[in-house]
Enzyme design. Structure first.
Site, mmCIF file in Angstrom:
data_model
loop_
_atom_site.group_PDB
_atom_site.id
_atom_site.type_symbol
_atom_site.label_atom_id
_atom_site.label_comp_id
_atom_site.label_asym_id
_atom_site.label_seq_id
_atom_site.Cartn_x
_atom_site.Cartn_y
_atom_site.Cartn_z
ATOM 1 N N SER A 181 0.754 -1.318 0.058
ATOM 2 C CA SER A 181 0.066 0.134 -0.012
ATOM 3 C C SER A 181 0.766 1.154 -0.109
ATOM 4 O O SER A 181 1.937 1.089 0.209
ATOM 5 C CB SER A 181 -1.025 -0.059 1.239
ATOM 6 O OG SER A 181 -0.301 0.581 2.618
ATOM 7 N N TYR A 206 3.329 -0.327 10.504
ATOM 8 C CA TYR A 206 2.722 -0.456 9.323
ATOM 9 C C TYR A 206 3.544 -0.228 8.069
ATOM 10 O O TYR A 206 3.186 -1.049 7.319
ATOM 11 C CB TYR A 206 1.344 0.034 9.422
ATOM 12 C CG TYR A 206 0.360 -0.329 8.115
ATOM 13 C CD1 TYR A 206 -0.286 -1.456 7.953
ATOM 14 C CD2 TYR A 206 0.073 0.952 7.396
ATOM 15 C CE1 TYR A 206 -1.058 -1.605 7.066
ATOM 16 C CE2 TYR A 206 -0.765 0.646 6.114
ATOM 17 C CZ TYR A 206 -1.264 -0.675 5.836
ATOM 18 O OH TYR A 206 -1.888 -0.806 4.913
#
Length: 344
Positions: A181, A206
Protein backbone atom coordinates in the site's frame (compact mmCIF):
# COMPACT_ATOMS: atom_id res chain seq x y z
CA UNK A 1 21.19 -5.45 -19.30
CA UNK A 2 18.50 -7.91 -20.31
CA UNK A 3 15.16 -8.28 -18.54
CA UNK A 4 16.40 -11.60 -17.18
CA UNK A 5 18.94 -9.57 -15.21
CA UNK A 6 17.04 -6.41 -14.40
CA UNK A 7 13.41 -7.55 -14.27
CA UNK A 8 10.41 -5.64 -15.56
CA UNK A 9 10.60 -1.86 -15.83
CA UNK A 10 8.72 0.09 -13.17
CA UNK A 11 6.55 2.08 -15.57
CA UNK A 12 3.00 2.02 -16.87
CA UNK A 13 2.13 -0.30 -19.75
CA UNK A 14 -1.22 1.25 -20.69
CA UNK A 15 -3.42 -1.59 -19.46
CA UNK A 16 -6.68 -0.08 -20.62
CA UNK A 17 -7.99 -0.14 -17.06
CA UNK A 18 -7.76 2.44 -14.30
CA UNK A 19 -8.66 3.69 -10.86
CA UNK A 20 -12.39 3.04 -11.20
CA UNK A 21 -12.16 -0.38 -12.84
CA UNK A 22 -13.71 -3.26 -10.89
CA UNK A 23 -12.50 -6.80 -10.34
CA UNK A 24 -15.30 -8.10 -12.58
CA UNK A 25 -14.25 -5.77 -15.38
CA UNK A 26 -10.56 -6.67 -15.38
CA UNK A 27 -11.25 -10.42 -15.38
CA UNK A 28 -14.03 -10.34 -18.00
CA UNK A 29 -13.33 -12.90 -20.72
CA UNK A 30 -10.61 -14.70 -18.75
CA UNK A 31 -11.27 -18.40 -18.18
CA UNK A 32 -9.78 -19.84 -14.98
CA UNK A 33 -11.42 -23.26 -15.24
CA UNK A 34 -9.00 -25.89 -13.90
CA UNK A 35 -6.96 -23.26 -12.03
CA UNK A 36 -6.47 -23.18 -8.26
CA UNK A 37 -6.08 -20.01 -6.22
CA UNK A 38 -5.48 -19.15 -2.57
CA UNK A 39 -6.58 -15.76 -1.23
CA UNK A 40 -5.64 -14.97 2.37
CA UNK A 41 -8.17 -12.73 4.07
CA UNK A 42 -10.63 -13.70 1.34
CA UNK A 43 -13.74 -13.35 3.46
CA UNK A 44 -13.89 -9.60 4.08
CA UNK A 45 -13.47 -6.33 2.22
CA UNK A 46 -11.53 -6.45 -1.00
CA UNK A 47 -10.46 -10.04 -0.26
CA UNK A 48 -14.07 -11.15 -0.58
CA UNK A 49 -14.40 -9.32 -3.90
CA UNK A 50 -11.16 -10.93 -5.09
CA UNK A 51 -12.52 -14.39 -4.28
CA UNK A 52 -15.80 -13.56 -6.01
CA UNK A 53 -14.05 -12.54 -9.24
CA UNK A 54 -11.72 -15.55 -9.34
CA UNK A 55 -14.48 -18.03 -8.54
CA UNK A 56 -16.88 -16.64 -11.13
CA UNK A 57 -14.09 -16.93 -13.71
CA UNK A 58 -13.98 -20.66 -12.93
CA UNK A 59 -11.15 -21.03 -10.41
CA UNK A 60 -11.19 -23.29 -7.38
CA UNK A 61 -10.43 -20.83 -4.57
CA UNK A 62 -9.16 -21.73 -1.12
CA UNK A 63 -9.75 -19.13 1.59
CA UNK A 64 -7.48 -19.55 4.63
CA UNK A 65 -9.10 -18.09 7.75
CA UNK A 66 -8.22 -17.62 11.40
CA UNK A 67 -11.92 -18.13 12.17
CA UNK A 68 -13.01 -20.68 9.56
CA UNK A 69 -16.64 -20.99 10.68
CA UNK A 70 -17.07 -17.21 10.50
CA UNK A 71 -15.45 -17.22 7.07
CA UNK A 72 -17.83 -19.92 5.85
CA UNK A 73 -20.81 -17.93 7.10
CA UNK A 74 -19.63 -14.78 5.31
CA UNK A 75 -18.88 -16.59 2.07
CA UNK A 76 -22.22 -18.41 2.18
CA UNK A 77 -24.04 -15.12 2.72
CA UNK A 78 -22.22 -13.77 -0.33
CA UNK A 79 -23.37 -16.76 -2.37
CA UNK A 80 -19.85 -18.17 -2.71
CA UNK A 81 -20.09 -21.42 -0.77
CA UNK A 82 -20.34 -24.30 -0.97
CA UNK A 83 -19.89 -23.66 -4.70
CA UNK A 84 -20.57 -21.15 -7.44
CA UNK A 85 -21.29 -21.75 -11.07
CA UNK A 86 -18.01 -22.74 -12.72
CA UNK A 87 -15.71 -22.27 -9.76
CA UNK A 88 -15.54 -23.53 -6.20
CA UNK A 89 -14.72 -21.88 -2.88
CA UNK A 90 -13.50 -23.69 0.24
CA UNK A 91 -12.19 -22.61 3.63
CA UNK A 92 -9.27 -23.91 5.69
CA UNK A 93 -7.87 -22.79 9.03
CA UNK A 94 -4.83 -20.50 9.07
CA UNK A 95 -3.49 -17.91 11.50
CA UNK A 96 -0.74 -15.94 9.77
CA UNK A 97 0.64 -14.73 13.10
CA UNK A 98 1.28 -18.34 14.16
CA UNK A 99 4.06 -20.07 12.22
CA UNK A 100 2.87 -23.50 13.36
CA UNK A 101 -0.53 -22.75 11.89
CA UNK A 102 1.07 -21.65 8.61
CA UNK A 103 3.00 -24.92 8.42
CA UNK A 104 -0.13 -26.95 9.15
CA UNK A 105 -2.16 -25.19 6.46
CA UNK A 106 0.57 -25.57 3.83
CA UNK A 107 1.07 -29.25 4.63
CA UNK A 108 -2.65 -29.85 4.33
CA UNK A 109 -2.85 -28.06 0.99
CA UNK A 110 0.13 -29.92 -0.46
CA UNK A 111 -1.34 -33.24 0.68
CA UNK A 112 -4.61 -32.58 -1.11
CA UNK A 113 -3.88 -34.15 -4.50
CA UNK A 114 -6.96 -34.57 -6.69
CA UNK A 115 -8.77 -37.94 -6.51
CA UNK A 116 -7.22 -40.40 -8.94
CA UNK A 117 -3.91 -38.53 -9.10
CA UNK A 118 -0.75 -40.58 -9.43
CA UNK A 119 1.03 -41.44 -6.15
CA UNK A 120 3.28 -38.57 -5.12
CA UNK A 121 1.57 -36.12 -7.49
CA UNK A 122 2.21 -32.50 -6.56
CA UNK A 123 -0.76 -30.19 -6.13
CA UNK A 124 -0.70 -27.19 -8.45
CA UNK A 125 -1.25 -23.65 -7.24
CA UNK A 126 -1.78 -21.19 -10.08
CA UNK A 127 -2.56 -18.03 -8.11
CA UNK A 128 -1.54 -17.01 -4.59
CA UNK A 129 -2.85 -13.66 -3.39
CA UNK A 130 -1.31 -12.63 -0.07
CA UNK A 131 -4.12 -10.25 0.82
CA UNK A 132 -4.69 -10.49 4.59
CA UNK A 133 -3.29 -7.73 6.79
CA UNK A 134 -3.53 -5.81 10.03
CA UNK A 135 -3.04 -2.03 10.09
CA UNK A 136 -1.88 0.41 12.76
CA UNK A 137 -2.67 -2.04 15.54
CA UNK A 138 -1.70 -1.60 19.19
CA UNK A 139 1.67 -3.05 20.12
CA UNK A 140 1.53 -6.82 20.26
CA UNK A 141 4.21 -9.49 20.27
CA UNK A 142 3.79 -12.89 18.63
CA UNK A 143 6.01 -15.95 18.27
CA UNK A 144 9.48 -15.34 19.72
CA UNK A 145 8.74 -11.66 20.39
CA UNK A 146 8.11 -10.49 16.82
CA UNK A 147 6.27 -7.22 16.23
CA UNK A 148 2.81 -8.36 15.14
CA UNK A 149 2.28 -6.26 12.00
CA UNK A 150 5.58 -7.39 10.49
CA UNK A 151 4.96 -10.95 11.67
CA UNK A 152 1.43 -11.15 10.26
CA UNK A 153 1.63 -9.07 7.10
CA UNK A 154 5.09 -10.19 6.01
CA UNK A 155 6.54 -13.17 7.87
CA UNK A 156 3.30 -15.16 7.76
CA UNK A 157 3.03 -14.70 4.02
CA UNK A 158 6.77 -15.26 3.55
CA UNK A 159 6.53 -18.67 5.20
CA UNK A 160 3.27 -19.54 3.48
CA UNK A 161 4.66 -18.81 0.02
CA UNK A 162 7.91 -20.67 0.63
CA UNK A 163 6.09 -23.70 2.01
CA UNK A 164 3.73 -23.73 -0.96
CA UNK A 165 6.62 -23.41 -3.41
CA UNK A 166 6.33 -26.98 -4.80
CA UNK A 167 2.73 -26.28 -5.82
CA UNK A 168 3.59 -22.90 -7.33
CA UNK A 169 6.48 -24.32 -9.34
CA UNK A 170 4.32 -27.22 -10.52
CA UNK A 171 1.83 -24.81 -12.08
CA UNK A 172 4.40 -23.63 -14.65
CA UNK A 173 3.05 -20.13 -14.89
CA UNK A 174 1.89 -19.28 -11.37
CA UNK A 175 1.52 -15.73 -10.15
CA UNK A 176 1.94 -14.49 -6.60
CA UNK A 177 0.39 -11.16 -5.63
CA UNK A 178 1.55 -9.41 -2.48
CA UNK A 179 -0.65 -6.60 -1.17
CA UNK A 180 1.36 -3.56 -0.22
CA UNK A 181 0.00 0.00 0.00
CA UNK A 182 1.06 3.64 0.02
CA UNK A 183 1.78 2.87 3.66
CA UNK A 184 5.18 1.73 2.38
CA UNK A 185 6.06 5.42 2.15
CA UNK A 186 6.01 5.67 5.96
CA UNK A 187 9.07 3.49 6.57
CA UNK A 188 11.72 1.42 4.93
CA UNK A 189 12.95 -1.80 6.55
CA UNK A 190 14.47 -1.08 9.95
CA UNK A 191 17.15 -3.76 9.73
CA UNK A 192 18.71 -2.49 12.96
CA UNK A 193 15.42 -2.73 14.91
CA UNK A 194 12.97 -4.74 12.82
CA UNK A 195 10.77 -5.59 15.83
CA UNK A 196 10.60 -2.06 17.26
CA UNK A 197 12.28 -3.15 20.46
CA UNK A 198 13.51 0.40 21.01
CA UNK A 199 9.98 1.87 20.98
CA UNK A 200 6.78 1.15 19.09
CA UNK A 201 5.11 3.41 16.53
CA UNK A 202 1.99 1.84 15.00
CA UNK A 203 2.21 3.72 11.69
CA UNK A 204 5.93 3.19 11.16
CA UNK A 205 5.41 -0.49 11.98
CA UNK A 206 2.64 -0.66 9.37
CA UNK A 207 4.85 1.18 6.88
CA UNK A 208 7.71 -1.26 7.41
CA UNK A 209 5.35 -4.22 6.90
CA UNK A 210 3.99 -2.75 3.65
CA UNK A 211 7.53 -2.09 2.38
CA UNK A 212 8.31 -5.69 3.26
CA UNK A 213 5.34 -6.85 1.17
CA UNK A 214 6.66 -4.91 -1.83
CA UNK A 215 10.25 -6.11 -1.42
CA UNK A 216 9.04 -9.68 -1.03
CA UNK A 217 7.55 -9.52 -4.54
CA UNK A 218 10.81 -8.15 -5.93
CA UNK A 219 12.93 -11.00 -4.55
CA UNK A 220 10.39 -13.78 -5.11
CA UNK A 221 10.17 -12.78 -8.75
CA UNK A 222 13.95 -12.83 -9.09
CA UNK A 223 14.13 -16.29 -7.53
CA UNK A 224 11.05 -17.74 -9.17
CA UNK A 225 11.04 -16.54 -12.76
CA UNK A 226 13.18 -19.45 -14.02
CA UNK A 227 10.43 -21.75 -12.72
CA UNK A 228 7.69 -19.74 -14.42
CA UNK A 229 6.58 -18.12 -11.15
CA UNK A 230 6.13 -14.34 -11.34
CA UNK A 231 5.37 -12.01 -8.44
CA UNK A 232 3.77 -8.59 -8.17
CA UNK A 233 3.18 -6.11 -5.37
CA UNK A 234 -0.13 -4.24 -5.39
CA UNK A 235 -1.50 -1.06 -3.87
CA UNK A 236 -5.28 -1.58 -3.91
CA UNK A 237 -6.14 2.03 -3.07
CA UNK A 238 -7.95 3.43 -0.07
CA UNK A 239 -10.95 1.28 0.84
CA UNK A 240 -13.01 1.41 4.02
CA UNK A 241 -13.02 -2.17 5.30
CA UNK A 242 -12.31 -4.12 8.49
CA UNK A 243 -8.65 -3.16 8.00
CA UNK A 244 -9.46 0.10 9.81
CA UNK A 245 -10.82 -1.71 12.89
CA UNK A 246 -8.00 -0.47 15.11
CA UNK A 247 -8.47 3.20 14.17
CA UNK A 248 -10.69 5.52 16.21
CA UNK A 249 -13.21 7.50 14.15
CA UNK A 250 -11.58 10.72 15.36
CA UNK A 251 -8.24 9.67 13.91
CA UNK A 252 -9.78 8.93 10.52
CA UNK A 253 -11.53 12.30 10.51
CA UNK A 254 -8.27 14.06 11.43
CA UNK A 255 -6.53 12.23 8.57
CA UNK A 256 -9.15 13.48 6.12
CA UNK A 257 -10.46 10.01 5.31
CA UNK A 258 -13.99 11.05 6.25
CA UNK A 259 -15.84 14.10 7.52
CA UNK A 260 -17.62 14.39 10.84
CA UNK A 261 -20.75 12.92 9.27
CA UNK A 262 -18.92 9.79 8.12
CA UNK A 263 -18.84 10.75 4.43
CA UNK A 264 -15.75 9.24 2.85
CA UNK A 265 -13.13 11.19 0.93
CA UNK A 266 -14.00 10.71 -2.78
CA UNK A 267 -10.55 9.22 -3.37
CA UNK A 268 -11.66 6.09 -1.53
CA UNK A 269 -12.59 3.11 -3.69
CA UNK A 270 -15.34 0.54 -3.32
CA UNK A 271 -14.21 -2.98 -2.37
CA UNK A 272 -14.87 -4.13 -5.96
CA UNK A 273 -12.60 -1.37 -7.25
CA UNK A 274 -10.02 -2.09 -4.56
CA UNK A 275 -9.87 -5.76 -5.57
CA UNK A 276 -9.35 -4.92 -9.24
CA UNK A 277 -5.57 -4.39 -9.16
CA UNK A 278 -5.00 -7.68 -7.31
CA UNK A 279 -7.16 -9.57 -9.80
CA UNK A 280 -5.51 -7.79 -12.73
CA UNK A 281 -2.00 -8.62 -11.48
CA UNK A 282 -3.01 -12.25 -10.92
CA UNK A 283 -4.65 -12.83 -14.30
CA UNK A 284 -3.93 -10.17 -16.93
CA UNK A 285 -2.49 -11.54 -20.19
CA UNK A 286 -0.73 -8.18 -20.62
CA UNK A 287 1.61 -9.10 -17.74
CA UNK A 288 2.83 -12.31 -19.34
CA UNK A 289 6.61 -12.51 -18.95
CA UNK A 290 6.68 -9.63 -16.46
CA UNK A 291 7.08 -9.45 -12.71
CA UNK A 292 8.83 -7.97 -9.70
CA UNK A 293 7.01 -4.64 -9.94
CA UNK A 294 4.64 -2.58 -7.81
CA UNK A 295 1.20 -1.97 -9.32
CA UNK A 296 -1.62 0.48 -8.66
CA UNK A 297 -4.89 1.40 -10.39
CA UNK A 298 -4.73 -1.72 -12.60
CA UNK A 299 -1.37 -0.88 -14.15
CA UNK A 300 2.30 -0.97 -13.24
CA UNK A 301 2.97 2.10 -11.09
CA UNK A 302 5.43 4.81 -11.91
CA UNK A 303 8.28 5.63 -9.54
CA UNK A 304 7.41 8.31 -6.99
CA UNK A 305 8.46 11.82 -7.93
CA UNK A 306 9.95 13.12 -4.65
CA UNK A 307 8.53 16.45 -3.61
CA UNK A 308 5.62 16.29 -6.02
CA UNK A 309 2.06 17.07 -4.80
CA UNK A 310 1.10 13.40 -5.10
CA UNK A 311 4.29 11.89 -3.71
CA UNK A 312 2.52 10.65 -0.57
CA UNK A 313 -0.42 9.03 -2.36
CA UNK A 314 0.85 7.81 -5.72
CA UNK A 315 3.76 5.83 -7.15
CA UNK A 316 6.30 3.58 -5.49
CA UNK A 317 9.20 4.88 -3.43
CA UNK A 318 12.67 3.66 -4.35
CA UNK A 319 13.21 1.85 -1.04
CA UNK A 320 10.24 -0.46 -1.73
CA UNK A 321 11.66 -1.82 -4.99
CA UNK A 322 15.36 -1.80 -4.09
CA UNK A 323 16.85 -5.14 -5.17
CA UNK A 324 19.62 -5.22 -2.58
CA UNK A 325 17.17 -4.49 0.23
CA UNK A 326 14.84 -7.17 -1.17
CA UNK A 327 17.58 -9.80 -1.12
CA UNK A 328 18.66 -8.78 2.38
CA UNK A 329 15.08 -8.89 3.69
CA UNK A 330 14.60 -12.36 2.20
CA UNK A 331 17.67 -13.64 4.04
CA UNK A 332 16.62 -12.00 7.32
CA UNK A 333 13.10 -13.44 6.97
CA UNK A 334 14.51 -16.91 6.26
CA UNK A 335 16.68 -16.68 9.37
CA UNK A 336 13.76 -15.50 11.52
CA UNK A 337 11.35 -18.21 10.35
CA UNK A 338 13.77 -21.03 9.55
CA UNK A 339 11.96 -21.44 6.21
CA UNK A 340 13.45 -20.92 2.76
CA UNK A 341 12.54 -22.66 -0.48
CA UNK A 342 15.76 -21.30 -2.06
CA UNK A 343 18.63 -22.15 0.30
CA UNK A 344 22.16 -21.43 -0.73
Amino acid sequence: MSEETTGTSQRKIGSGFGRDSTAAEVIAGIDLAGKTAIVTGGYSGLGLETVRALAWAGAAVVVPARRPEHARDVLAAAGLTPAVEGGDVSVAELDLADQASVKEFAAGFLAGAAPGAAPGAVVRLDILINNAAVMASPERRVGPGWESQFATNHLGHFSLTNLLWPALAAARGARVVSLSSTGHKLSGIRFDDINFDAGYDKWRAYGQAKTANALFAVQLDALGRDFGVRAFAVHPGGIMTELQRHLPREEMIAAGWMDEHGTLDPRFKTPAQGAATSVWAATAPALEGMGGVYCEDCDIAEATVPGSPEARIRGVDAHAVDREAAARLWQVSAEMTGINAFPG
